[in-house]
Design a protein around this motif. Structure first.
Motif, PDB file in Angstrom:
ATOM      1  N   ALA A 154      -3.086   6.331  -5.980  1.00  0.00           N
ATOM      2  CA  ALA A 154      -1.548   6.309  -6.650  1.00  0.00           C
ATOM      3  C   ALA A 154      -1.274   7.824  -6.595  1.00  0.00           C
ATOM      4  O   ALA A 154       0.163   7.946  -6.304  1.00  0.00           O
ATOM      5  CB  ALA A 154      -1.354   5.502  -7.995  1.00  0.00           C
ATOM      6  N   SER A 172      -0.132  10.539  -3.010  1.00  0.00           N
ATOM      7  CA  SER A 172       1.015  10.884  -2.247  1.00  0.00           C
ATOM      8  C   SER A 172       1.975  11.716  -3.121  1.00  0.00           C
ATOM      9  O   SER A 172       3.121  11.856  -2.609  1.00  0.00           O
ATOM     10  CB  SER A 172       1.702   9.623  -2.143  1.00  0.00           C
ATOM     11  OG  SER A 172       1.869   8.815  -3.212  1.00  0.00           O
ATOM     12  N   LYS A 173       1.419  12.168  -4.426  1.00  0.00           N
ATOM     13  CA  LYS A 173       2.379  12.996  -5.315  1.00  0.00           C
ATOM     14  C   LYS A 173       2.341  14.252  -5.059  1.00  0.00           C
ATOM     15  O   LYS A 173       1.196  14.955  -4.540  1.00  0.00           O
ATOM     16  CB  LYS A 173       2.147  12.501  -6.625  1.00  0.00           C
ATOM     17  CG  LYS A 173       2.263  11.162  -6.788  1.00  0.00           C
ATOM     18  CD  LYS A 173       3.809  10.483  -6.686  1.00  0.00           C
ATOM     19  CE  LYS A 173       3.802   9.158  -6.720  1.00  0.00           C
ATOM     20  NZ  LYS A 173       4.970   8.426  -6.136  1.00  0.00           N
ATOM     21  N   ASP A 229       3.838   0.897  -9.201  1.00  0.00           N
ATOM     22  CA  ASP A 229       3.484   1.656  -7.848  1.00  0.00           C
ATOM     23  C   ASP A 229       4.235   0.938  -6.790  1.00  0.00           C
ATOM     24  O   ASP A 229       4.606  -0.148  -7.138  1.00  0.00           O
ATOM     25  CB  ASP A 229       2.187   2.021  -7.748  1.00  0.00           C
ATOM     26  CG  ASP A 229       2.006   3.018  -6.692  1.00  0.00           C
ATOM     27  OD1 ASP A 229       3.113   3.814  -6.202  1.00  0.00           O
ATOM     28  OD2 ASP A 229       0.906   3.150  -6.105  1.00  0.00           O
ATOM     29  N   GLY A 230       4.223   1.459  -5.528  1.00  0.00           N
ATOM     30  CA  GLY A 230       4.704   0.733  -4.467  1.00  0.00           C
ATOM     31  C   GLY A 230       6.203   0.696  -4.429  1.00  0.00           C
ATOM     32  O   GLY A 230       6.564  -0.224  -3.495  1.00  0.00           O
ATOM     33  N   ASP A 263       3.063   6.401 -13.013  1.00  0.00           N
ATOM     34  CA  ASP A 263       2.603   5.535 -11.919  1.00  0.00           C
ATOM     35  C   ASP A 263       1.259   5.211 -12.034  1.00  0.00           C
ATOM     36  O   ASP A 263       0.775   3.976 -12.176  1.00  0.00           O
ATOM     37  CB  ASP A 263       2.815   6.039 -10.606  1.00  0.00           C
ATOM     38  CG  ASP A 263       4.310   5.927  -9.929  1.00  0.00           C
ATOM     39  OD1 ASP A 263       5.355   5.679 -10.796  1.00  0.00           O
ATOM     40  OD2 ASP A 263       4.422   6.240  -8.700  1.00  0.00           O
TER      41      ASP A 263
HETATM   42 MG    MG Z   1       2.579   5.358  -4.880  1.00  0.00          MG
END
Ligand code: MG
Ligand code: ADP
Length: 540
Positions: free
Chosen positions: A161, A164-165, A91-92, A390
């Motif tokens: 995580a 944001s999807k 992630d990130g 993720d």
């Molecule tokens: Mg993310």
């Protein structure tokens, strides 16, 4: 007149000096502008169309960067750090690209003013080192031995995580599933023991987690309806053998004198096949899986003897079955002992959506599980798979290394304040450099606000003020266009994600700043035609 000395091949492009560094920085900025808007829970998605016309919709930094097909040599560095962040922590990936871009942007004035690259690089390295140290100091470590608390921690990290999807509406459902899936693995948490399958149709909430191996049945022959579809503790034979009559396909030439000889050839083939089938039957195997096709004769043979078979099983599924159920993948049926056959507690073939799935549960050898994603459009399911990936990576990370920090820009603001405080105690150019990095870190909360349509100047002012007062975990509150304590709001991220992102971004910055010359060789055979040189021969 000075003679011109040519060292490099004709057509070589070389550019160097300060202007070269600036032009590299500008190229990186262009890339960052592409992914900027995807950051955070209110980030937008990108629709990428490849040369063959395949469309991908994604919010994942690494996926976007991979598909961008960057040709600029310096800007490729950013693609690499996004990929490495994806491989390292999962992630990130957007954050790392945005951070690297902002570091470069803040360093650009120094380059323009003529500060030597090495001095800038030293400053960036120092600032990163201080920041990483500080993250380690302030990261919160919930108690690990408390099962309930650990589970809560993992679920929150997974939810952040996925927040944001595309699937953020169902993040509670999926974070529970992802944590369940990771909990089913053994100590080493191998990623390839979580299989992800996609079945079109149904709602996203119909997605299910199978505690074992599951894969799609690709092909069925007549006779398959008569096979039993359920067993308890069956022996499983895993083969790499074709169980089909296939002489017609072989390209051999045989001269035959009469019909009897032809009959012998045909018989011989049947004998070979029946011999194999009989050995399989006698071994006591109830389930026969093969990577290669299993034909209609074999299917009927097995059906008559209360056995189940499936051909054309994809290799990775066969391997996963082997790891989970034991046994080995056989290329001959010569000695079928129990030691080479696998087993599991329960086998079943089940209809899921439009597909039939073979499901093995209660596997004795390794712990494994399969997530079967349901949903509408193909691209939607692909993005769901990436988002789950993720989240799975994050949960694995958090389980191994359980320190967390608050997300939503909180940790970045705190680091920014910390660096600014330290820079005041340092004299000289380094002071300017470290405070420039401190400013650069604010890009994450600013971008989160911009993407959500908030007044970023206003919110950043509030955040600076709160952090100056010692409210360590104040970050952007995405729901209320305000600031909030993100540790309390459970927007958590493993500290490792942030540490890795910072180090990777700073490495990329230093790399790009240290390049002061690009030399591009012409591809052999396609350098510019030697125009205008008298006497030069044209290539034709
Ligand atoms: Mg993310
Ligand atoms: P990345 O690829 O870098 O993970 P994302 O699009 O997943 O990019 O965005 C991650 C950023 O969004 C992180 O800085 C994270 O702290 C922030 N974030 C995630 N969920 C929330 C939330 N509920 N409120 C505020 N910020 C959030």
């Amino acid at each position: 007149m000075q003679p011109q000395i040519i060292l490099l091949k004709e057509g070589t492009e070389a550019s160097q000096g300060r202007s070269q560094i600036i032009s590299n920085i500008n190229a990186c900025q262009a890339i960052v502008d592409c992914v900027r808007t995807t950051l955070g829970p209110r980030g937008m998605d990108k629709l990428m169309v490849e040369a063959q016309g395949k469309a991908t919709i994604s919010n994942d930094g690494a996926t976007i960067m991979k598909l961008l097909d960057v040709v600029h040599p310096a800007a490729k560095t950013l693609v690499d750090i996004a990929k490495s962040q994806d491989a390292e922590v999962g992630d990130g990936t957007t954050s790392v690209v945005i951070l690297a871009g902002e570091f470069l942007k803040q360093m650009k004035p120094f380059v323009e003013e003529g500060v030597h690259s090495q001095i800038i690089i030293r400053g960036v390295r120092k600032a990163t080192q201080l920041a990483v140290q500080f993250i380690n100091e302030i990261a919160v470590k919930p108690k690990k031995d408390d099962e309930v608390e650990l589970r809560q921690l993992l679920e929150k990290c997974a939810a952040t995580a996925m927040g944001s999807k595309l699937i953020n509406q169902q993040k509670d459902f999926f974070s529970r599933m992802v944590v369940d899936a990771v909990m089913m693995l053994d100590e080493l948490l191998p990623l390839n023991m979580i299989g992800i399958k996609k079945v079109p149709g149904g709602a996203l909430e119909d997605t299910l987690l199978v505690a074992g191996v599951a894969f799609k049945k690709t092909f069925s022959y007549a006779g398959f309806e008569m096979q039993p579809k359920q067993y308890t503790s069956p022996k499983i034979a895993l083969l790499n053998i074709e169980l089909e009559l296939k002489a017609e396909r072989d390209n051999a030439e045989i001269r035959l004198e009469n019909v009897e000889e032809y009959q012998k050839v045909v018989d011989a083939e049947w004998t070979i096949l029946y011999d194999k089938l009989e050995k399989l039957h006698l071994s006591g195997a109830k389930v026969v899986l093969s990577k290669l096709p299993i034909g209609d004769v074999a299917t009927q043979y097995f059906a008559d003897r209360d056995m189940f078979c499936a051909g054309r099983v994809p290799e990775e599924d066969l391997k996963r079955t082997m790891k989970a159920c034991g046994g080995s993948i056989l290329t001959t049926v010569a000695d079928l002992e129990d030691s080479v056959l696998g087993t599991c507690e329960h086998f079943e073939e089940k209809q899921i959506g439009g597909d039939r799935f073979n499901i093995f549960t209660g596997c004795p050898q390794a712990k494994t599980c399969t997530i079967i994603i349901r949903g509408g459009a193909e691209q939607f399911m692909e993005e769901t798979e990436r988002s789950l990936h993720d989240a799975i990576m994050i949960v694995r990370r958090a389980k191994k290394n359980d320190a967390v920090v608050a997300g939503g820009g909180a940790i970045e603001m705190e680091l920014s304040k910390h660096l600014r405080d330290i820079s005041r105690t340092i004299a000289g150019k380094e002071q300017m450099l470290i405070s420039a990095i401190a400013r650069a870190l604010e890009v994450i909360p600013r971008q989160l606000c911009d993407n959500a349509g908030f007044d970023s100047t206003n919110i950043l002012n509030k955040l600076r003020q709160k952090h100056a007062q010692g409210n360590r975990w104040m970050g952007v509150d995405i729901l209320n266009e305000d600031v909030a304590d993100n540790m309390e709001k459970c927007v958590w991220e493993p500290s490792l994600v942030k540490i890795n992102a910072l180090s990777a971004a700073s490495e990329a910055t230093c790399l790009i700043l240290s390049v002061d010359e690009t030399i591009k060789n012409p591809k052999s055979g396609e350098g510019p035609a030697p125009q205008g040189r008298p006497g030069a021969r044209r290539p034709f």
